[in-house]
Design a protein around this motif. Structure first.
Motif, PDB file in Angstrom:
ATOM      1  N   HIS A 129       0.835  -1.200   0.000  1.00  0.00           N
ATOM      2  CA  HIS A 129       0.000   0.000   0.000  1.00  0.00           C
ATOM      3  C   HIS A 129       0.875   1.256   0.000  1.00  0.00           C
ATOM      4  O   HIS A 129       1.929   1.288   0.637  1.00  0.00           O
ATOM      5  CB  HIS A 129      -0.905   0.036   1.231  1.00  0.00           C
ATOM      6  CG  HIS A 129      -2.000  -0.982   1.208  1.00  0.00           C
ATOM      7  ND1 HIS A 129      -3.228  -0.739   0.637  1.00  0.00           N
ATOM      8  CD2 HIS A 129      -2.053  -2.248   1.700  1.00  0.00           C
ATOM      9  CE1 HIS A 129      -3.997  -1.811   0.777  1.00  0.00           C
ATOM     10  NE2 HIS A 129      -3.308  -2.740   1.413  1.00  0.00           N
ATOM     11  N   ASP A 176      -0.160   4.218   1.283  1.00  0.00           N
ATOM     12  CA  ASP A 176      -0.377   4.792   2.609  1.00  0.00           C
ATOM     13  C   ASP A 176      -1.238   3.840   3.433  1.00  0.00           C
ATOM     14  O   ASP A 176      -2.465   3.982   3.477  1.00  0.00           O
ATOM     15  CB  ASP A 176      -1.069   6.151   2.522  1.00  0.00           C
ATOM     16  CG  ASP A 176      -0.219   7.198   1.829  1.00  0.00           C
ATOM     17  OD1 ASP A 176       0.930   7.398   2.261  1.00  0.00           O
ATOM     18  OD2 ASP A 176      -0.703   7.798   0.843  1.00  0.00           O
ATOM     19  N   THR A 214      -3.445   2.278   6.133  1.00  0.00           N
ATOM     20  CA  THR A 214      -4.316   2.987   7.075  1.00  0.00           C
ATOM     21  C   THR A 214      -4.667   2.149   8.299  1.00  0.00           C
ATOM     22  O   THR A 214      -5.356   2.627   9.185  1.00  0.00           O
ATOM     23  CB  THR A 214      -5.626   3.399   6.376  1.00  0.00           C
ATOM     24  OG1 THR A 214      -6.266   2.225   5.839  1.00  0.00           O
ATOM     25  CG2 THR A 214      -5.346   4.374   5.246  1.00  0.00           C
TER      26      THR A 214
END
Length: 248
Positions: A212, A214, A216
Motif C-alpha cells: 500500500h 499509505d 491505514t
C-alpha cells in the motif's frame, strides 16, 4: 568448518529442487502466473479500474499476488514434502547426520530461490501492469513504488518459507496446501478490507501492507512485513524442532 560444510549441503539441496519438476514448476509459476494475470486484467479492465475514484494505483498494481502467492506456497511445500513422500529423507539424513545443518541448508536454498524469483516477479508485475495504463500509469518514482516492489518480493519469500516450515512439521504437502491455500483466499477475499483487529495480524494480510502507498490500518508497511516474518520464523523453528526430534 561450518561454512565449509554448509556449501556442499546447500548445493545438494539445490540439485534436489532442480531435479524435481513439481518444485521447479511451482517456482516458475510464481512469476508466470503473476505476470499472466496482470497482463490479462490490466489489458482489459485496467484503465477503467484506474479511473475509479476509489482506486489505489499502487496496491492495485499487485492484484495478481493473490494468485502468485499460491504458487509460492506450493513451491515451499513441494520442496520439503518430496523427501517425506518418496522416503528420501532417510538417505538425506544418512548423508548429512547433522540435522540442523541439513534443515538450515534446505531452508536457505528454498528461501534464497523464493526471494530471487519474488523480487523479479514483484518488479515485473508492477512494470507490466503499468505498460497498459497509458495516462493512468505510475512509475517506480511514484511514492512507495520501489518499497512495494522490494517488499513484495520479500513477502513472497516469507510465504514460501512459512509453507516450508509447516510442511516440516506436518510432513504432508497435502495437509499444508489444504490449510494455507484456503486460508489465504479467505483472508484476501472474505475478510477483504478489514485492516484492524485480529485480521491485521494474520500473515498474508499483515505482509501485504507493504504494497500500500499509505497503509491505514494498525500496521505500517514494514511492521506488517515484520509480523509476517514472525509467523514465518515460528513455522521454521517448529519445523527445525520436528526434524531434530522425530524419526525419519
Amino acid at each position: 568448518m561450518a561454512h565449509t560444510a554448509a556449501l556442499p549441503v546447500a548445493h545438494a539441496e539445490w540439485l534436489k529442487i532442480k531435479s524435481l519438476r513439481s518444485s521447479i514448476g511451482s517456482l516458475l509459476a510464481v512469476f508466470l502466473v503473476s505476470v499472466a494475470i496482470t497482463t490479462l486484467v490490466f489489458a482489459t479492465v485496467g484503465k477503467a479500474e484506474a479511473d475509479n475514484a476509489d482506486a489505489e494505483p499502487l496496491f492495485g498494481a499487485f492484484y495478481a499476488f493473490n494468485f502468485g502467492q499460491i504458487a509460492a506456497i506450493s513451491f515451499g511445500t513441494t520442496a520439503v514434502s518430496s523427501e517425506y513422500t518418496s522416503g528420501a529423507l532417510r538417505i538425506s539424513l544418512a548423508a548429512v547426520p547433522r540435522r540442523g545443518l541439513f534443515y538450515g541448508a534446505k531452508m536457505a536454498v528454498v528461501g534464497g530461490l523464493a526471494l530471487l524469483v519474488g523480487l523479479v516477479t514483484s518488479f515485473g508485475t508492477f512494470l507490466v501492469g503499468q505498460a497498459f495504463l497509458g495516462e493512468y500509469a505510475i512509475g517506480l518514482g511514484h511514492s512507495g513504488a520501489v518499497r512495494a516492489c522490494v517488499g513484495g518480493g520479500i513477502y513472497l519469500a516469507l510465504m514460501t518459507l512459512l509453507a516450508a516450515g509447516l510442511t516440516a512439521v506436518l510432513r504432508s504437502g497435502v495437509a499444508v496446501l489444504s490449510v494455507l491455500i484456503p486460508f489465504t483466499l479467505i483472508v484476501s477475499f472474505v475478510v477483504g478490507d478489514v485492516a484492524s483487529g485480529v485480521a491485521a495480524f494474520l500473515p498474508d494480510k499483515a505482509g501485504q501492507q507493504v504494497l500500500h502507498e499509505d497503509p491505514t490500518g494498525t500496521l505500517g508497511p514494514w511492521t506488517g512485513l515484520a509480523v509476517t516474518a514472525a509467523w514465518t520464523a515460528a513455522a521454521l523453528i517448529a519445523g527445525w524442532w520436528a526434524v531434530r526430534r522425530r524419526d525419519a
